[in-house]
Motif scaffolding. Structure first.
Motif, PDB file in Angstrom:
ATOM      1  N   GLY A  36       0.799  -1.216   0.000  1.00 58.32           N
ATOM      2  CA  GLY A  36       0.000   0.000   0.000  1.00 58.32           C
ATOM      3  C   GLY A  36       0.828   1.260   0.000  1.00 58.32           C
ATOM      4  N   GLY A  37       1.897   1.284  -0.804  1.00 61.65           N
ATOM      5  CA  GLY A  37       2.666   2.495  -1.006  1.00 61.65           C
ATOM      6  C   GLY A  37       2.154   3.239  -2.236  1.00 61.65           C
ATOM      7  N   ILE A  38       2.946   4.177  -2.721  1.00 61.16           N
ATOM      8  CA  ILE A  38       2.499   5.012  -3.833  1.00 61.16           C
ATOM      9  C   ILE A  38       2.204   4.180  -5.071  1.00 61.16           C
ATOM     10  N   MET A  39       3.058   3.218  -5.387  1.00 56.01           N
ATOM     11  CA  MET A  39       2.819   2.383  -6.564  1.00 56.01           C
ATOM     12  C   MET A  39       1.510   1.602  -6.438  1.00 56.01           C
ATOM     13  N   GLY A  40       1.332   0.929  -5.308  1.00 62.06           N
ATOM     14  CA  GLY A  40       0.120   0.133  -5.125  1.00 62.06           C
ATOM     15  C   GLY A  40      -1.131   0.974  -5.101  1.00 62.06           C
ATOM     16  N   LEU A  41      -1.076   2.121  -4.436  1.00 60.60           N
ATOM     17  CA  LEU A  41      -2.261   2.970  -4.306  1.00 60.60           C
ATOM     18  C   LEU A  41      -2.602   3.672  -5.614  1.00 60.60           C
TER      19      LEU A  41
END
Length: 427
Positions: A36-41
């Protein structure tokens, strides 16, 4: 860890969303996103808006990883300049990749503006500061290549960089006005909020322990016994990658980035230190990067020890760098010290993998993760929705573990020590 070593200055928005702790109900999802970091979000946000059913699984809390701990510099481009990218990837793909790289900062500032996110930011540019003639020559080449493609940049001489940074020791540099700075924690949490509003489910403290496939579906098992089924799985764990996908963790070198923040700068110093609010990275082999925060502190970061820190002395190299650049700050208190984990790839490029149909992985931010992963998430969502490989700016590549990976960190630690000595000789 003591709180003082894991307590950055970045602020949560006043209305942090309450993420649903449970998993999606019965049925098959279009995508499960692990991380749930920038890439995932970013992937979750754009996939949900494309009509896909999405579940994000974050092993810790949203913002606890590198996405909420980084320096908040939003820098377009990649480690390599346009001519190298075109030479390496070929004229067509290389040109498309240059266009993508040019857009990555826009991906951040556009979503902040369009979604009215509660994210403190300044978009006045990024300075790559040159401390040697060789670095200044490289800056001139970068300036020529990017300005030929319409970028808003400027080569700085010694007087200009001294006036813009207030720092000692630079011969010149390059200003990229497309760049800027943000509060990375508030940005990450706001991305999670709007992804949730768009329909993505986000669950914190859900450690994925097993992936298995069959009958065209993926089964995602979490610690404690829960299981999800999905058409696709995206591993967006980057520097926190574990053994979930065999061999993936051995394709990256996880490093620690340490940061310090001063007390708020006195007005007489604030007016001369980064008066325009730009971000800076220098040209040293073991570079330092710095900026001012929204509340007027100077925030400086750089490579730290490979092991976890054990005391304030582990940040001493950053305090020395701070005083080297700004001798007038010698008496100003360092009020915050923190660190996070970053991932480097041997070729300094992001790697995209799809070892099995519907199983995707992205690793390697190379210090440009805020913009790069924001923009890449949208492209990944487009790929999930369409199956069109042309949506991905980087080619899919096989998972190639680094030879003798177990010894790599020992070698990196020795290299850092050697490079620091060379940097010192160039002062």
């Amino acid at each position: 860890m003591p709180a003082t070593f894991s307590d950055p200055i970045w602020q949560k928005p006043k209305t942090v969303p309450a993420f649903q702790p449970g998993l999606s109900g019965a049925g098959t999802l279009d995508a499960v996103i692990v991380g749930g970091g920038i890439m995932g979000l970013s992937t979750a946000l754009h996939a949900a808006r494309a009509g896909l059913s999405v579940q994000v699984l974050e092993a810790a809390a949203i913002g606890q990883g590198a996405s909420g701990l980084n320096g908040g510099q939003v820098i377009p481009g990649l480690k390599y300049d346009p001519e190298w990218l075109i030479g390496h990837f070929g004229k067509e793909r290389g040109a498309a990749l240059v266009d993508f790289a040019a857009s990555t900062a826009d991906a951040v500032f556009d979503v902040i503006r369009d979604e009215k996110l509660a994210v403190p930011f300044t978009r006045n540019g990024w300075i790559q500061a040159a401390h040697t003639e060789t670095a200044l020559k490289a800056a001139a080449g970068r300036d020529r290549q990017w300005r030929a493609r319409g970028a808003d940049g400027k080569l700085l001489d010694q007087a200009e960089i001294a006036a813009m940074t207030g720092a000692k020791g630079y011969l010149g540099g390059w200003l990229d006005r497309r760049a800027g700075v943000i509060d990375p924690l508030s940005y990450t949490l706001e991305l999670a909020r709007i992804a949730s509003v768009a329909g993505a489910r986000i669950a914190e403290r859900q450690q994925v322990v097993k992936l298995s496939s069959g009958a065209g579906l993926w089964r995602v098992s979490v610690q404690g016994g829960g299981e999800l089924r999905a058409k696709s799985v995206v591993l967006a764990t980057n520097a926190y990658t574990d053994g979930l996908l065999p061999g993936l963790a051995q394709t990256i070198v996880p490093l620690h980035s340490f940061q310090i923040a001063t007390a708020p700068l006195p007005p007489e110093l604030a007016s001369t230190i980064l008066p325009g609010g730009q971000a800076v990275s220098d040209s040293r082999r073991i570079l330092v990067y710095y900026r001012k925060s929204a509340d007027g502190r100077l925030v400086l970061g750089g490579r730290g020890r490979m092991a976890l820190p054990s005391g304030a002395s582990d940040w001493a190299h950053l305090e020395r760098a701070l005083i080297r650049l700004y001798p007038a700050l010698a008496g100003l208190a360092i009020e915050k010290r923190w660190f996070g984990r970053v991932a480097m790839t041997p070729d300094h490029l992001p790697h995209l993998h799809e070892p099995e149909k519907g199983l995707l992985a992205v690793v390697g931010c190379q210090g440009r993760g805020v913009g790069l992963m924001s923009a890449l998430g949208k492209r990944m969502a487009n790929y999930l929705a369409s199956g069109d490989l042309g949506q991905l700016p980087f080619p899919l590549s096989p998972i190639r573990p680094i030879p003798f990976h177990a010894f790599r960190q020992v070698g990196v630690a020795a290299t850092i020590t050697w490079y620091r000595m060379l940097d010192a000789l160039e002062r």
